[in-house]
Write a protein that holds these residues in place. Structure first.
Motif, short mmCIF file in Angstrom:
data_model
loop_
_atom_site.label_atom_id
_atom_site.label_comp_id
_atom_site.label_asym_id
_atom_site.label_seq_id
_atom_site.Cartn_x
_atom_site.Cartn_y
_atom_site.Cartn_z
N GLU A 8 3.05 6.65 2.32
CA GLU A 8 2.91 8.08 2.83
C GLU A 8 3.05 8.40 4.33
N ALA A 9 1.90 7.37 4.34
CA ALA A 9 1.80 7.84 5.60
C ALA A 9 2.74 7.73 6.99
N GLY A 38 -5.42 13.41 2.76
CA GLY A 38 -4.08 13.86 2.57
C GLY A 38 -3.99 14.56 1.45
N GLY A 39 -4.59 15.50 1.05
CA GLY A 39 -3.63 16.49 0.33
C GLY A 39 -4.39 16.40 -0.94
N ARG A 40 -5.28 14.83 -0.94
CA ARG A 40 -5.66 15.02 -2.67
C ARG A 40 -7.08 16.00 -3.22
N GLU A 41 -7.43 16.27 -1.71
CA GLU A 41 -8.32 17.56 -2.74
C GLU A 41 -8.04 18.58 -2.69
N ALA A 42 -7.32 18.69 -2.22
CA ALA A 42 -6.59 20.26 -2.81
C ALA A 42 -5.40 19.94 -3.82
N SER A 95 0.64 -1.10 -0.04
CA SER A 95 -0.12 0.22 -0.13
C SER A 95 0.81 1.45 0.00
N MET A 96 0.95 1.81 -1.07
CA MET A 96 1.88 3.62 -1.15
C MET A 96 1.37 4.42 -0.64
N VAL A 97 0.20 4.43 -0.19
CA VAL A 97 -0.53 4.82 0.92
C VAL A 97 -0.41 4.74 2.40
N SER A 98 0.20 3.80 2.49
CA SER A 98 0.80 3.70 4.18
C SER A 98 2.25 3.79 4.28
N ALA A 101 4.77 17.07 -3.96
CA ALA A 101 4.95 18.97 -3.90
C ALA A 101 3.39 18.82 -3.14
N PHE A 102 2.31 18.08 -3.68
CA PHE A 102 1.26 18.07 -3.20
C PHE A 102 0.98 17.92 -1.55
N TYR A 103 1.28 16.55 -1.32
CA TYR A 103 1.38 15.89 0.23
C TYR A 103 2.82 15.67 0.68
N GLU A 104 3.53 16.87 0.59
CA GLU A 104 5.10 16.68 1.69
C GLU A 104 5.76 18.63 1.32
N GLY A 105 4.97 18.99 0.33
CA GLY A 105 5.08 20.50 0.02
C GLY A 105 6.18 20.49 -0.82
#
Ligand code: SF4
Ligand code: SF4
Lengths: 733, 187
Positions: free
Chosen positions: A115-116, A290-294, A110-113, A342-346
Motif C-alpha cells: 500500500e505504501a 493512512g486513511g484508516r481513521e477516516a 506486509s500488505m501495508v508495505s 476507495a478509502f486509501y486511494e480515493g
C-alpha cells in the motif's frame, strides 16, 4: 471516461486468457472443500459474531488501546512510530536504513508495505528490498503487484516462475515446483544473513502485552525477525486487539478461512527487542493510519476495518474468478479491495471495480469478520453515481420512467408489442417466449449472441390476476403479493402458480394494483432518489391493503422490501413506521409455504420428475432461505439431484448483465450452464425471475431441451390433477 | 499423567500436517532416534531442560555432530536442531517454544530438520487452553519471542500446490518422551 475504456480493455484482456480463470475456478472449488473440513465441529456464525464484537470494541476504544500497546512495547525496548500516512511511514524506514548504513532489507509479507509502495521508496534511496515470501518474491521479480491477499502470485504459472528464477539466479531451472521452491530457499537464505534490517508485517498488535503476532507458513517472517540486527514491524493501526485471548481467537478463524488449515505452520509472538549475543537488537514498530481513521469514522463503511485479511472474499467471488485480482482490485483485491481502495486511494480509483461487483453476496457469507461487504459496496456505488453519474441508458430508465408507474407499465406494454417481430418460439417449448435478437437501437447487439433474452409477456401478471377466480372459503390467511417486475412482465406464470398453490392450501391472495418496482435496480445502479420514491409508493400500496403477510417470488424484491425500504425511509417518522411493519410481515413465498403453512406436510407426492436446484444469491445469502424450496419440491415427489456449486451466482446481477459488464456475466453464466449439464437433469428449479432470465437464457443457447422453472410453477403442476402416466415436470417436452 | 486421548489427537493432528510423531519410552530412545536420523551439523541450544538432561553430551556421545561454535557461525543451512518445548496443543498438533534465547530461534529456523522433545504431560486440549500459559509467559515487560510450530515449513505459492520446506525446516520430528517435565514454563 478514459478510465472506463481502460477498464473495459483490462476486462477483455483477462477474458482473453482463460487459463487464469480456469485456475481460479479450480482453486475456488478446492478452497470450499478445505474450508468446510477445517470448520467441522465449530460454529462459524458464532465465531464470526464474536470476532466482530472484538473488533468493534477495539474500534470504540482504539485511542486507549493504541496508547496501551505503545506503552507496553516501549517498556520492552521497542521504538514505536505512529505515521499519519504511508509517506511518513516510508520516510521513517528510509531514515532508519540510512542511519544504520543499511544496503539490504529482507522483507517478509506486509500488505501495508505494498500500500505504501515502500520498495520504490527504498529503491529511490539506494536500498535494496528483498521480498522473501515466495509469492511476493515472484511478483517482485516480475515487476508486478500481488493479485491475491494470501497468495500473491496466484496468477502465475510454473513456467513463468521458472523463467524468472533462472534469470535471477543465473542458471537454467526446470519448471518443476519442488525445484523452484528449493532454488528460492537457497537463494533467499543469503539475503537473511546479509540483510541489515528485517521487515515484517503484523497480524496482531496485542495491546495488553505490547507484542505482535505473525501468522505465516513459510518461516520467512521468523528469519527476518531473527537474523538481521534490526527488526522493523510495518503495520496498519487496525491490527490492534485487546489481549492475547483476542489474538488467539482470531488464529482459530484466520487460517481456517484463508486456506482451510487448522493453523498455519508458524504463529510467532514477538515483544520488544529480543536478546542477541551482543545485546544490540533493535525493534522499530511503524504504525500506519493512512486513511484508516477516516474509515473508522464512516458509520456505513467502518466495519471493513474488522478485516483480518484472510482473502476468502476473493476466493468465492465470481467476478474475481472470472477476471482475476489485477483487474478486480488495486493494492487490495476483490470485495474488501473495493472498499479499501476507495478509502486509501480515493473513490476515483475505486469507481470501476465498484461497478464491476455483481452483488451476489458470496463475500458477505464467507467473511470471518462478519462484514456485510456487499452492502458497503452498494453504498459506495451510490457515491460513485453521485460523483460520476450513471451512464445515459440507466439514467433515463430510472429517473424518467421507473418513478412514473403508469408510464413504466405502458412502456412495458409497448415493448411487448414492439418486440413481436423479434421473438420466436423456443424449440420444443411452445409456452416460452424468447427474444433471439434484439432491435438494434435498443441495446448492444452482442447481448443475444450467447443467450436468449426473455421477451415481455403478452399479458402481465397484473392483467392476468384480474381474471382469476379465487375459490377459497374461510381463508386461513389473506396475503398480499408483491409481484416485482420480473414476475409481473416477464414470468407472470410464477405469480399465477403462486396463487394456485396458495388457494389450494386455503390462502387468499390480494394484489394491490398501485404497487411498483421495488427500486433495487435503481439503487444498485446508485440512484438513491428513485429508490426512496419507489419505496414510498410500495409501502403505501401495502399499508392500505392491510394483509396478514406479504409474499414475493423474487428474493431481490424481498430484500428490497425487508431491508431497503426501511433504510430508505428512515428519516420520516410516519413512513418509517409503516415500512418497518411491512418489513416484518414480508417473506419469500417458499419461506411462507414451508415455515408458516408447513406445506411440505400438507402437499402430496404426485410427481416423480428428476430436477436440480439453483440457489439464487439473494435467496440464500440475502434471505437465508435454501432448505425450504428443497423440502417443498421433495414433498411433492420431485427427485432432487444437487448440481455442483448450486449456490454460485448465475451472473445476472440485474442491469449488470445488460449494461455494466455483459462479458463478465457471460463467463459466470457459462459456469452455471456447465454445472447443470453435468447433472443430466432436464428441469432446473429456482426462485428468482432474474436467475430465470440468466440461466434460462444461457441454457436456451446451450441446450434448449433443459427447462428452467420457478419453484412455484413446479409446485402448481404437482398439485393439479393430471392424466395418467404423465409427470408434471416433463409434460412440456 | 497425560490423558491418552490428548496424546492420540495430538499425534493425529501433527501427522496430518506432515510432522513425524515418535513415541519414545525414555530420553535415551529419543537420543538414539536423533542419532539415527540427524545428518550434519546439529544445533542444540543450552536451555534449562537441555542442561538438566545434558542433552548435548548425550547426543554427542551417540555420534551426533554437535555444533560447538556460535550458531550464527554454523552455516546458512545446518543439518539439524534439537530442542525441548514448553507445551503443545492437541487440536492442531502444535508445539510451543519460548524462543526468547537467540539460540532457540536459530536452532528452530535455519536447520533442515527440527527435532523437538515433548513430554506428553504438556499437551493441552486446544489453543484456547493455551491462553493462560501464554499470558504467564508475557507477564511483566521483558522482551519475549514465542513460537507456535505446526508441522514443517510449507508454501502453496506456486500454482497453489502444497510444497513442504520453503524457508523453515523441511522436517519436523516430535519425540514424545514421558517424565521430562510437566512445567509449561520450562523449555
Ligand atoms: S457481492 Fe459477489 S460479485 Fe460483489 S464482490 Fe462480493 S462476491 Fe464479488
Ligand atoms: S473482508 Fe472478510 S473475507 Fe475479505 S479478506 Fe477481510 S476478513 Fe477475509
Amino acid at each position: 471516461m478514459a478510465a472506463t475504456a481502460d477498464f473495459k480493455k483490462s476486462v477483455e484482456d483477462a477474458l482473453g486468457k482463460p487459463k487464469l480463470s480456469e485456475a481460479l475456478h479450480l482453486f475456488g472449488d478446492a478452497y470450499l472443500i478445505a474450508r468446510e473440513n477445517a470448520f467441522r465441529g465449530l460454529d462459524f456464525d458464532q465465531l464470526r459474531t464474536e470476532l466482530a464484537a472484538i473488533k468493534d470494541d477495539v474500534r470504540e476504544r482504539r485511542k486507549e488501546l493504541l496508547a496501551q500497546f505503545i506503552a507496553n512495547a516501549e517498556a520492552a525496548g521497542s521504538k514505536v512510530f505512529v505515521a499519519k500516512d504511508t509517506r511518513e511511514a516510508n520516510e521513517y524506514v528510509v531514515h532508519l536504513a540510512k542511519q544504520k548504513n543499511a544496503g539490504l532489507i529482507a522483507k517478509s509479507k506486509s500488505m501495508v508495505s505494498e500500500e505504501a509502495h515502500l520498495n520504490k521508496a527504498l529503491e529511490a534511496a539506494g536500498i535494496r528490498a528483498a521480498e522473501t515470501d515466495l509469492g511476493e518474491w515472484i511478483v517482485q521479480l516480475a515487476g508486478q503487484r500481488p493479485s491475491h491477499l494470501v497468495m500473491p502470485a496466484i496468477h502465475m504459472f510454473k513456467e513463468e516462475v521458472a523463467e524468472l528464477f533462472s534469470k535471477e539466479i543465473g542458471e537454467p531451472l526446470e519448471a518443476d515446483i519442488r525445484t523452484l521452491v528449493d532454488a528460492a530457499r537457497k537463494q533467499l537464505r543469503k539475503d537473511y544473513f546479509d540483510a541489515d534490517i528485517g521487515l515484517t508485517g503484523a497480524n496482531f498488535l496485542v495491546a495488553d502485552t505490547g507484542g505482535i503476532g505473525l501468522v505465516t507458513n513459510e518461516g520467512n517472517a521468523r528469519l527476518c525477525a531473527t537474523l538481521p540486527k534490526v527488526h522493523v514491524v510495518f503495520a496498519g493501526i487496525h491490527k490492534l486487539v485487546r489481549s492475547m485471548e483476542d489474538a488467539i481467537k482470531i488464529t482459530r478463524l484466520l487460517p481456517r478461512n484463508a486456506t482451510g488449515q487448522l493453523l498455519t505452520s508458524y504463529v510467532t509472538w514477538i515483544r520488544g527487542a529480543v536478546p542477541t549475543p551482543g545485546n544490540d537488537k533493535e525493534q522499530h514498530i511503524v504504525l500506519i493510519d493512512g486513511g484508516r481513521e477516516a474509515l473508522y469514522e464512516s458509520p456505513v463503511c467502518r466495519d471493513a476495518l474488522r478485516c483480518i485479511q484472510c482473502g476468502a472474499c476473493a476466493n468465492v467471488c465470481p467476478v474475481y474468478q472470472t477476471v482475476g485480482g489485477h483487474v478486480f482490485g488495486s493494492i487490495y483485491i476483490s470485495a474488501i479491495g473495493i472498499i479499501l481502495t476507495a478509502f486509501y486511494e480515493g473513490l476515483d480509483r475505486a469507481k470501476e471495480i465498484t461497478r464491476a461487483c455483481i452483488g451476489c453476496r458470496s463475500c458477505t457469507a464467507v467473511c470471518p469478520a462478519n462484514i456485510d461487504l456487499e452492502e458497503i459496496i452498494l453504498h459506495l456505488r451510490q457515491q460513485v453515481t453521485k460523483e460520476y453519474g450513471m451512464g445515459l441508458v440507466k439514467n433515463i430508465t430510472f429517473k424518467a420512467v421507473m418513478r412514473n408507474r403508469a408510464l413504466f407499465h405502458n412502456m412495458v406494454k409497448a415493448a411487448s408489442k414492439l418486440q413481436k417481430p423479434v421473438t420466436q418460439q423456443k424449440e420444443g417449448q411452445p409456452a416460452t417466449r424468447v427474444i433471439r435478437h434484439l432491435p438494434m437501437h435498443f441495446m448492444d447487439k452482442d447481448l443475444t449472441q450467447w443467450r436468449d433474452l426473455p421477451a415481455v409477456a403478452p399479458r402481465s401478471f397484473r392483467d392476468l390476476f384480474a381474471g382469476i377466480d379465487q375459490k377459497v372459503d374461510n381463508p386461513r390467511y389473506r396475503v398480499g403479493f408483491f409481484v416485482g417486475c420480473g414476475a409481473d412482465f416477464v414470468y407472470p406464470e410464477a405469480g399465477i402458480s403462486l396463487v394456485k398453490v396458495l388457494n389450494h392450501l386455503g390462502v387468499e391472495v390480494v394484489f394491490p394494483n398501485s404497487q411498483n418496482c421495488c427500486g433495487i435496480p435503481a439503487l444498485y445502479a446508485g440512484d438513491t432518489e428513485t429508490g426512496v420514491e419507489l419505496a414510498k409508493q410500495n409501502v403505501k400500496a401495502f399499508y392500505e391493503a392491510d394483509v396478514d403477510y406479504v409474499l414475493c417470488v423474487c428474493p431481490t424484491c424481498t430484500m428490497g422490501v425487508k431491508r431497503d425500504f426501511v433504510e430508505r425511509l428512515v428519516d420520516d417518522p410516519v413512513w418509517s413506521q409503516r415500512a418497518i411493519s411491512l418489513s416484518e410481515k414480508t417473506m419469500d413465498a417458499v419461506a411462507f409455504l414451508e415455515n408458516v403453512l408447513k406445506a411440505s406436510d400438507l402437499l402430496k407426492a404426485t410427481s416423480a420428475a428428476r430436477i436440480t436446484y439453483h440457489d439464487s444469491c439473494h435467496l440464500k445469502r440475502g434471505n437465508d432461505v435454501w432448505k425450504e424450496p428443497r423440502a417443498l419440491l421433495r414433498a411433492t415427489g420431485y427427485q432432487l439431484e444437487e448440481m455442483k456449486n448450486s449456490d454460485r451466482c448465475c451472473g445476472f446481477g440485474g442491469t449488470y448483465s445488460f449494461l455494466s459488464h455483459p462479458q463478465i456475466s457471460r463467463q459466470i453464466a457459462g459456469d452455471k450452464v456447465e454445472s447443470i449439464k453435468v447433472t443430466g437433469v432436464k428441469t432446473v428449479a429456482m426462485d428468482c425471475p432474474g436467475c430465470m432470465i440468466m440461466v434460462g437464457g444461457s441454457m436456451g443457447k446451450a441446450d434448449p431441451t433443459v427447462r428452467c422453472a420457478h419453484t412455484m410453477e413446479l409446485l402448481a403442476e404437482a398439485i393439479v390433477e393430471k392424466p395418467q402416466g404423465q409427470t408434471p415436470g416433463e409434460k412440456q417436452f | 499423567m497425560a490423558e491418552k486421548h490428548l496424546v492420540h489427537s495430538f499425534t493425529e493432528a501433527a501427522g496430518r500436517v506432515g510432522a513425524a510423531v515418535v513415541p519414545c519410552t525414555t530420553l535415551q530412545d529419543a537420543v538414539a532416534y536423533v542419532a539415527r536420523t540427524a545428518v550434519g551439523h546439529t544445533l542444540i541450544p543450552q536451555t534449562a531442560l537441555a542442561a538438566e538432561f545434558q542433552l548435548r553430551s548425550l547426543l554427542g556421545g551417540a555420534g551426533v555432530d554437535v555444533c560447538s561454535v556460535s550458531f550464527r557461525e554454523a552455516g546458512q543451512l545446518p543439518g539439524a536442531g534439537v530442542t525441548f518445548c514448553n507445551f503443545a496443543m492437541a487440536d492442531t498438533g502444535t508445539v510451543v517454544l519460548d524462543s526468547t534465547s537467540e539460540d532457540v530461534r536459530l536452532a528452530t529456523t535455519i536447520p533442515e530438520v527440527h527435532f523437538v522433545i515433548l513430554d506428553p504431560a504438556k499437551i493441552l486440549t486446544d489453543n484456547l487452553a493455551a491462553a493462560a500459559p501464554m499470558n504467564t509467559l508475557y507477564a511483566g515487560s521483558e522482551p519475549r519471542f514465542v513460537a507456535y510450530i505446526t508441522g514443517p515449513s510449507r508454501t502453496a505459492d506456486i500454482e497453489r500446490v502444497l510444497t513442504i520446506g520453503c524457508h523453515g525446516p523441511r522436517e519436523l520430528h516430535i519425540l514424545l518422551v514421558p517424565d521430562v517435565s510437566d512445567d509449561l514454563m520450562e523449555i
